[in-house]
Each structure stands twice: as structure tokens, then as C-alpha cells.
Design a protein around this motif. Structure first.
Motif, PDB file in Angstrom:
ATOM      1  N   GLN A  72      -5.608  58.263   7.477  1.00 20.84           N
ATOM      2  CA  GLN A  72      -5.117  59.032   6.334  1.00 20.84           C
ATOM      3  C   GLN A  72      -3.656  58.693   6.038  1.00 20.84           C
ATOM      4  N   ALA A  73      -2.872  58.516   7.104  1.00 20.38           N
ATOM      5  CA  ALA A  73      -1.467  58.154   6.920  1.00 20.38           C
ATOM      6  C   ALA A  73      -1.346  56.785   6.266  1.00 20.38           C
ATOM      7  N   ASP A  74      -2.167  55.836   6.719  1.00 24.55           N
ATOM      8  CA  ASP A  74      -2.125  54.491   6.140  1.00 24.55           C
ATOM      9  C   ASP A  74      -2.550  54.510   4.677  1.00 24.55           C
ATOM     10  N   GLN A  75      -3.507  55.366   4.343  1.00 27.66           N
ATOM     11  CA  GLN A  75      -3.941  55.476   2.945  1.00 27.66           C
ATOM     12  C   GLN A  75      -2.803  55.998   2.077  1.00 27.66           C
ATOM     13  N   ALA A  76      -2.077  56.990   2.585  1.00 30.86           N
ATOM     14  CA  ALA A  76      -0.951  57.541   1.833  1.00 30.86           C
ATOM     15  C   ALA A  76       0.140  56.491   1.657  1.00 30.86           C
ATOM     16  N   LEU A  77       0.420  55.729   2.715  1.00 31.48           N
ATOM     17  CA  LEU A  77       1.448  54.696   2.632  1.00 31.48           C
ATOM     18  C   LEU A  77       1.043  53.612   1.639  1.00 31.48           C
ATOM     19  N   ALA A  78      -0.230  53.258   1.632  1.00 29.12           N
ATOM     20  CA  ALA A  78      -0.706  52.193   0.744  1.00 29.12           C
ATOM     21  C   ALA A  78      -0.675  52.597  -0.715  1.00 29.12           C
ATOM     22  N   SER A  79      -0.681  53.913  -0.984  1.00 28.46           N
ATOM     23  CA  SER A  79      -0.716  54.388  -2.373  1.00 28.46           C
ATOM     24  C   SER A  79       0.634  54.261  -3.064  1.00 28.46           C
ATOM     25  N   GLN A  80       1.690  54.022  -2.299  1.00 25.94           N
ATOM     26  CA  GLN A  80       3.027  53.924  -2.892  1.00 25.94           C
ATOM     27  C   GLN A  80       3.393  52.479  -3.178  1.00 25.94           C
ATOM     28  N   THR A  81       4.458  52.334  -3.945  1.00 24.38           N
ATOM     29  CA  THR A  81       4.904  50.996  -4.320  1.00 24.38           C
ATOM     30  C   THR A  81       5.340  50.209  -3.087  1.00 24.38           C
ATOM     31  N   GLN A  82       5.316  48.908  -3.194  1.00 21.96           N
ATOM     32  CA  GLN A  82       5.676  48.068  -2.061  1.00 21.96           C
ATOM     33  C   GLN A  82       7.125  48.289  -1.649  1.00 21.96           C
ATOM     34  N   ARG A  83       7.335  48.312  -0.349  1.00 17.29           N
ATOM     35  CA  ARG A  83       8.680  48.503   0.198  1.00 17.29           C
ATOM     36  C   ARG A  83       9.643  47.465  -0.354  1.00 17.29           C
ATOM     37  N   GLU A  84       9.191  46.218  -0.451  1.00 12.93           N
ATOM     38  CA  GLU A  84      10.067  45.141  -0.920  1.00 12.93           C
ATOM     39  C   GLU A  84      10.517  45.379  -2.364  1.00 12.93           C
ATOM     40  N   ARG A  85       9.646  45.979  -3.159  1.00 13.80           N
ATOM     41  CA  ARG A  85      10.000  46.249  -4.557  1.00 13.80           C
ATOM     42  C   ARG A  85      11.104  47.295  -4.650  1.00 13.80           C
ATOM     43  N   ARG A  86      11.003  48.340  -3.804  1.00  9.36           N
ATOM     44  CA  ARG A  86      12.055  49.357  -3.784  1.00  9.36           C
ATOM     45  C   ARG A  86      13.380  48.737  -3.358  1.00  9.36           C
ATOM     46  N   LEU A  87      13.329  47.974  -2.281  1.00 13.17           N
ATOM     47  CA  LEU A  87      14.571  47.404  -1.743  1.00 13.17           C
ATOM     48  C   LEU A  87      15.213  46.421  -2.719  1.00 13.17           C
ATOM     49  N   ALA A  88      14.396  45.757  -3.509  1.00 16.60           N
ATOM     50  CA  ALA A  88      14.943  44.799  -4.480  1.00 16.60           C
ATOM     51  C   ALA A  88      15.756  45.499  -5.557  1.00 16.60           C
ATOM     52  N   LEU A  89      15.446  46.759  -5.832  1.00 18.34           N
ATOM     53  CA  LEU A  89      16.165  47.516  -6.856  1.00 18.34           C
ATOM     54  C   LEU A  89      17.367  48.266  -6.300  1.00 18.34           C
ATOM     55  N   ALA A  90      17.517  48.281  -4.982  1.00 15.94           N
ATOM     56  CA  ALA A  90      18.538  49.116  -4.343  1.00 15.94           C
ATOM     57  C   ALA A  90      19.941  48.549  -4.510  1.00 15.94           C
ATOM     58  N   ASP A  91      20.878  49.447  -4.833  1.00 10.99           N
ATOM     59  CA  ASP A  91      22.296  49.115  -4.736  1.00 10.99           C
ATOM     60  C   ASP A  91      22.803  49.438  -3.339  1.00 10.99           C
ATOM     61  N   ASP A  92      22.232  50.469  -2.741  1.00  5.55           N
ATOM     62  CA  ASP A  92      22.616  50.902  -1.398  1.00  5.55           C
ATOM     63  C   ASP A  92      21.349  51.249  -0.627  1.00  5.55           C
ATOM     64  N   VAL A  93      21.372  51.008   0.683  1.00  5.95           N
ATOM     65  CA  VAL A  93      20.220  51.300   1.538  1.00  5.95           C
ATOM     66  C   VAL A  93      20.699  52.057   2.762  1.00  5.95           C
ATOM     67  N   ILE A  94      20.018  53.146   3.080  1.00 12.61           N
ATOM     68  CA  ILE A  94      20.211  53.827   4.356  1.00 12.61           C
ATOM     69  C   ILE A  94      18.966  53.567   5.184  1.00 12.61           C
ATOM     70  N   VAL A  95      19.137  52.891   6.302  1.00 16.40           N
ATOM     71  CA  VAL A  95      18.020  52.650   7.213  1.00 16.40           C
ATOM     72  C   VAL A  95      17.954  53.834   8.174  1.00 16.40           C
ATOM     73  N   ASN A  96      16.899  54.616   8.024  1.00 16.10           N
ATOM     74  CA  ASN A  96      16.755  55.841   8.805  1.00 16.10           C
ATOM     75  C   ASN A  96      15.904  55.559  10.041  1.00 16.10           C
ATOM     76  N   ASP A  97      16.529  54.959  11.028  1.00 17.63           N
ATOM     77  CA  ASP A  97      15.777  54.527  12.208  1.00 17.63           C
ATOM     78  C   ASP A  97      16.418  54.952  13.521  1.00 17.63           C
ATOM     79  N   GLY A  98      17.413  55.843  13.432  1.00 17.58           N
ATOM     80  CA  GLY A  98      18.129  56.203  14.646  1.00 17.58           C
ATOM     81  C   GLY A  98      18.227  57.695  14.852  1.00 17.58           C
ATOM     82  N   THR A  99      19.313  58.109  15.466  1.00 20.16           N
ATOM     83  CA  THR A  99      19.535  59.511  15.797  1.00 20.16           C
ATOM     84  C   THR A  99      20.040  60.289  14.588  1.00 20.16           C
ATOM     85  N   PRO A 100      19.957  61.615  14.620  1.00 19.84           N
ATOM     86  CA  PRO A 100      20.540  62.420  13.540  1.00 19.84           C
ATOM     87  C   PRO A 100      22.027  62.129  13.368  1.00 19.84           C
ATOM     88  N   GLU A 101      22.717  61.876  14.464  1.00 19.12           N
ATOM     89  CA  GLU A 101      24.151  61.579  14.389  1.00 19.12           C
ATOM     90  C   GLU A 101      24.401  60.263  13.651  1.00 19.12           C
TER      91      GLU A 101
END
Length: 209
Positions: free
Chosen positions: A159-188
């Protein structure tokens, strides 16, 4: 993005990202720093609230079957109608999107701050990228998104994979980005990344004003 009155902050940032990437965690941190945050998901609910012309238009197009016993929009019934019907989905967007954008413009006209954040989860899909001075994408690895989605929504991997697949490609979002926050670490770590961008946006707004 101009408001109907013609006023707006010096800088308007459109914040987007994939499902379960951490958009809310980021926007909450900007809000905690005193930045006005406008959430289009909240506005999307407002424009089809009971008694609104938006809900009346939805009922006229999709019928009484999408209105529940309390006179509110039955979101599940509506999702089932538009899930596999592209024409129905576009008809719904034609009803809701102009009303949402009008409310965004009104809210921006009320902002008394150097810059504002507008959270638009489907910014790329809706074709709204040109409406903002900068695009901020909150990004995460798909494996991390899947884990968060399974935990948040209590769904299985398929179900999670189906939800992820329903959205636009990650590469397409990143191509439009002026700024990116990579949310892969601690809250700090996320605190620090938001603070860095906050200072950058304040500087850019000051240069624009």
C-alpha cells in the motif's frame, strides 16, 4: 504570487515534497521561527466546507453520493470517483484549484513579514511552480519515505509503494527546486537546515524589498 490587492511579501517560497518526506516537520519549524506559513491542504478543506460555493459545485458535478449525512464532503466516495477517471479528476481540480489559489493570494495579502512559506504538496503535479519566487523541496530516500508512510498511516509495504508511485517522479521535483532540504537525519539536523534557509530567505527578501 500577487494577491488580489496587489500586495504580498517580498519573497514567497513554495514548499513541496513527496509523500512522507517531512513537509510538515519542515513547515512547522519555519512557523516556530515566526515565518507565516500557508497550508494549501487546509485551504482545500475550506473551499469545500458545508455551505460553500465550492461544495455546491462539487455536488452539481459529482452528485449527492459524494455528500455525507451531515452535509459534508465524503472524501472517500469522491476519491473513488476520481481515482481512475482522469476527466473527473480534472473537473474536480477545475472547481477547487482556482478557489484555493484565490485564498492563497488573500492570505499573502495579509502577511506582514519579509517572506512567507506556502505549502503545496502537489505543486509540481498542479503546475503551480511559476507562482512562487523560490521552490523548496523536502526530499528523502524512497526507502525512508516508505518506512515513515507505513508507520504514519498503518499500511503495509504494498500500500505504501502504491501511494509513492501515485506521485510525481522525485527527479522531476528536484529539477524544479531552488533549494532542497534532505530530511534524512536527526531532528536537530533538520533544525539546523531550516535555520540556514531561514537566514538565506531573510537576506533574499531584504535584497528584493
Amino acid at each position: 504570487m500577487q494577491s488580489e490587492s496587489g500586495s504580498r511579501p517580498a519573497l514567497v517560497v513554495g514548499l513541496t515534497g513527496g509523500i512522507a518526506s517531512g513537509k510538515t516537520a519542515v513547515s512547522n519549524r519555519f512557523a516556530a521561527l515566526g515565518v507565516p506559513v500557508i497550508d494549501t491542504d487546509e485551504l482545500a478543506r475550506e473551499v469545500v466546507a458545508p455551505g460553500s460555493d465550492g461544495l455546491a459545485a462539487v455536488r452539481e458535478r459529482f452528485g449527492a453520493q459524494v455528500i455525507d449525512a451531515r452535509g459534508e464532503l465524503d472524501r472517500r466516495a469522491l476519491r473513488e470517483r476520481i481515482f481512475k477517471d482522469e476527466t473527473a479528476r480534472r473537473d474536480l481540480e477545475a472547481i477547487t484549484h482556482p478557489r484555493i489559489r484565490a485564498r492563497v493570494a488573500l492570505r499573502l495579502g495579509e502577511v506582514d513579514a519579509p517572506y512567507a512559506i506556502v505549502v503545496v504538496p502537489l505543486l509540481v503535479e498542479a503546475g503551480w511552480a511559476d507562482s512562487y519566487d523560490r521552490i523548496l523541496v523536502v526530499d528523502a530516500e524512497p526507502s525512508r519515505q516508505r518506512q515513515r508512510l507505513m508507520a504514519r498511516d498503518d499500511v503495509d509495504r504494498a500500500q505504501a509503494d502504491q501511494a509513492l508511485a501515485s506521485q510525481t517522479q522525485r527527479e522531476r521535483r528536484l529539477a524544479l527546486a531552488d533549494d532542497v532540504i534532505v530530511n534524512d537525519g536527526t531532528p536537530e539536523a533538520l533544525d539546523a537546515r531550516v535555520e540556514t534557509l531561514h537566514q538565506k530567505y531573510r537576506h533574499l527578501a531584504a535584497m528584493t524589498d
